[in-house]
Each structure stands twice: as structure tokens, then as C-alpha cells.
Design a protein around this motif. Structure first.
Motif: not given
Length: 118
Positions: A95, A97, A105, A108
Motif C-alpha cells: 500500500y 500512503a 498517514y 491510502w
């Protein structure tokens, strides 16, 4: 609307390499930190690496330092994760972010699957 779109995942043999990309849009990311995380089946999501959008300072989890490299291209609003010497333990959804700090964060991506076969 902020969008983070990952690409570059796939199936690779052990010892191989992949480069993941994260295309960011929807706001100015100056002052932000862009990070990569991964989540393997049955495990919690873990931090992989991060880079400052402003000064390119980089941060890595110690266990991956030397094999993985994070970089950015301001002109393309894209962050990359170069992954070398991959092994089956690197199999995970990766992922992208964006946030205001290495530990914070707010945005996403949807993730990209990386599968390393032995």
C-alpha cells in the motif's frame, strides 16, 4: 479528492525484482511524507519505507534496508519502491500512503499484490 494509485505488482520468482509505483493526485503534497506499507496474509500491516516530498529524506524498516529503495519523481507526482532480491516472505499487498509525518498517514491507496514464488 486525493487519490493514490499503486501499480507494478505481480508474480515474481525468488531472487527477482519489482518496482512499484504510486501515482498521487488531488492536492499538493509538498510537506507531506509518502510511505509504503505491506500486509501479508494473516499478518498486520507493517511499515516498509517512507520519503519526504520536500527534501527526499528517506526512512526504512531495518529489516528491508539495502534490498528496498524508495524514491520520488516530483514532476510525475509519483513515488516508487524498488524491491530487489525478493523472497517468498515479501509476498503481501503493498500500500501507498500519504501523511504529515512518518508515523501519521491520512490517505491510502487500494494496494497492489506482490507474490514471490520459491
Amino acid at each position: 479528492q486525493v487519490q493514490l494509485v499503486e501499480s507494478g505488482g505481480g508474480l515474481v520468482q525468488a531472487g527477482g525484482s519489482l518496482r512499484l509505483s504510486c501515482a498521487a493526485s488531488g492536492r499538493t503534497f509538498s510537506g507531506y511524507v509518502m510511505g509504503w506499507f505491506r500486509q501479508a496474509p494473516g499478518k498486520e500491516r507493517e511499515f516498509v519505507a517512507a520519503i519526504s516530498w520536500t527534501d527526499s529524506s528517506t526512512y526504512y524498516v531495518n529489516s528491508l534496508k539495502g534490498r528496498f529503495t524508495i524514491s520520488r519523481d516530483n514532476a510525475k507526482n509519483t513515488v516508487y519502491l524498488q524491491m530487489n532480491s525478493l523472497n517468498p516472505e515479501d509476498t503481501a499487498v503493498y500500500y501507498c500512503a500519504a501523511g504529515i509525518g512518518v508515523r501519521e498517514y491520512h490517505y491510502w491507496g487500494q494496494g497492489t499484490q506482490v507474490t514471490v514464488s520459491s
